[in-house]
Design an enzyme around this catalytic site. Structure first.
Site, PDB file in Angstrom:
ATOM      1  CG  ASN A   1      -0.077  -5.053   6.821  1.00 42.44           C
ATOM      2  OD1 ASN A   1      -0.768  -5.955   6.361  1.00 42.44           O
ATOM      3  ND2 ASN A   1       0.012  -3.854   6.249  1.00 42.44           N
TER       4      ASN A   1
ATOM      5  CG  ASP B   1       0.199   3.945   8.654  1.00 39.40           C
ATOM      6  OD1 ASP B   1      -0.730   4.224   7.876  1.00 39.40           O
ATOM      7  OD2 ASP B   1       0.019   3.368   9.739  1.00 39.40           O
TER       8      ASP B   1
ATOM      9  CE  LYS C   1      21.320 -10.512   3.167  1.00 44.94           C
ATOM     10  NZ  LYS C   1      21.629 -11.952   3.207  1.00 44.94           N
TER      11      LYS C   1
ATOM     12  CG  ASP D   1      -4.302   9.115   4.051  1.00 44.58           C
ATOM     13  OD1 ASP D   1      -5.159   8.339   3.585  1.00 44.58           O
ATOM     14  OD2 ASP D   1      -4.326   9.540   5.221  1.00 44.58           O
TER      15      ASP D   1
ATOM     16  CG  PHE E   1     -12.012  -1.739   5.863  1.00 39.58           C
ATOM     17  CD1 PHE E   1     -12.281  -2.932   6.517  1.00 39.58           C
ATOM     18  CD2 PHE E   1     -12.782  -1.411   4.752  1.00 39.58           C
ATOM     19  CE1 PHE E   1     -13.284  -3.785   6.073  1.00 39.58           C
ATOM     20  CE2 PHE E   1     -13.780  -2.251   4.293  1.00 39.58           C
ATOM     21  CZ  PHE E   1     -14.037  -3.443   4.952  1.00 39.58           C
TER      22      PHE E   1
ATOM     23  CE  LYS F   1      -8.360   5.054   8.473  1.00 35.80           C
ATOM     24  NZ  LYS F   1      -7.830   3.669   8.465  1.00 35.80           N
TER      25      LYS F   1
END
Length: 397
Positions: free
Chosen positions: A208, A276, A286, A304, A323, A337
């Site tokens: 991310n 996640d 590859k 988690d 966060f 959350k």
């Protein structure tokens, strides 16, 4: 901060001992008094004369020196300092410390001291990763010793990996943190930061856009208030902060293991953007492009980490902060959350592309607790970190 502080510097027998010459110089620049102690092995790398010249004080080497014992006995020597620093802390020296040995001046001082101890490990990567060293490390951390480093990189032996002693300025920052009289002095805090990379094959991964800037700023702010900070970071764009214990990881599973290894702590701040999902059955080769054929990737859920620590039946931190990076219904999603995960606080922010927050230098957050929420104005990530650190200090009392 270091003016008139007394540092007892125990120099171990490794090639990294040469860095202690620079460390002594930097400590003296800041007004600290440095009393050096060299192990027999350390004298193979740096001389008592060079160390003494830079420190401006006698360098101690021998447990059974009659003159030294007459002037200042080793018991007194171990207790007049504000902080004992062991650098480099070799595998052998760490083993002796963990086992309670006292067969030379250095280990006798460490056994006799009632002063906080900071160690900077340095050794070959295989020695650092050896189960015996990791057991010794766990024992020493449980005994309350502080840690700075080791870093990863090229070593004098020609190998590459974790085991390089922290640089003098990093050790200096750790010393300043250890001697800080801030409101978090004596508190141990865990901070996670950065993204995680979940491998698809040897050359591709899922990630991310987290830069790690906010987590790094939080770790620095907590250390500035005197906390002993364990900083678990994924492959971030920004350099880790100085004066904290850095644990580098790549994947979510590695981060969970590092978090569990850092417990117990007084507070935990989970600022990392943990993926996640990960690919089930990472390919060892590859994946080749086959014209007209798209690869099919099967995903499984990652652990988690926030929920795991928040819901620990034993050893849960007094304060757990999560966060929530959201793009829609920020307050509602983040509030849900916090309840779902079981954490005490959630720091929520809007990371929609137009905000420029993800990867940027500023942040605008909402702090959500069981009592409600408060919105903070947009400010630098460093200012967000300082405000959050102050509230953590207040909550821990």
């Amino acid at each position: 901060m270091l003016a008139d502080k007394r540092v007892l510097l125990i120099i171990g027998g490794g090639i990294a001992a040469y860095k202690c010459l620079e460390l002594i110089r930097r400590l003296k620049e800041r007004g600290a008094h440095v009393t050096p102690v060299l192990t027999r092995a350390a004298q193979q790398f740096v001389t008592p004369l060079s160390v003494s010249a830079l420190a401006g004080e006698k360098a101690y080497t021998d447990l059974f020196d009659l003159t030294d014992e007459a002037e200042m006995g080793h018991i007194q020597l171990s207790r007049v300092a504000d902080l004992v620093v062991v650098a480099p802390a070799t595998a052998d020296l760490m083993a002796k410390m963990a086992g309670g040995h006292a067969n030379d001046l250095a280990t006798t001082l460490l056994m006799a001291t009632d002063t906080p101890v900071l160690m900077a490990p340095a050794m070959n990567v295989r020695m650092w990763e050896h189960p015996a060293t990791q057991r010794n490390l766990s024992t020493l951390l449980a005994d309350g010793l502080r840690l700075v480093g080791p870093n990863s990189g090229d070593m004098a032996c020609g190998e590459h990996g974790a085991g390089r002693m922290a640089e003098p300025m990093e050790i200096l920052a750790a010393i300043e943190s250890a001697l800080s009289d801030g409101p978090l002095k004596g508190r141990r805090v865990l901070v996670t930061s950065g993204p995680t990379h979940e491998p698809i094959d040897p050359v591709r991964y899922i990630a991310n856009r987290s830069s790690g800037a906010q987590g790094t700023a939080i770790a620095s702010a907590l250390a500035a208030l005197g906390a002993e900070v364990v900083f678990v970071t994924g492959p971030a764009d920004v350099a880790p902060p100085q004066g904290v214990e850095v644990v580098s990881v790549v994947s979510a599973q590695e981060m969970l293991a590092a978090v569990e290894g850092a417990l117990p702590v007084d507070a935990a701040v989970f600022a990392a953007a943990v993926a996640d999902w990960r690919v089930k059955g990472e390919s060892s080769s590859k994946i080749k492009k086959d014209k007209g054929q798209l690869p099919v990737l099967e995903f499984v859920e990652n652990p988690d980490i926030l929920a795991h620590v928040s819901q620990l039946p034993k050893g849960r931190p007094k304060l757990v902060v999560g966060f929530a990076a959201e793009t829609d219904d920020v307050l509602a999603n983040a509030t849900a959350k916090r309840i779902r995960k079981g954490c005490d606080w959630i720091v929520a922010n809007d990371v929609s592309p137009e905000t420029g927050i993800m990867g940027g230098s500023e942040n605008a957050v909402q702090l959500i607790t069981a009592e409600g929420s408060e919105s903070w104005p947009r400010m630098s990530k460093s200012d967000v970190a300082r405000q959050l650190a102050a509230q953590i200090a207040a909550a821990l009392g």
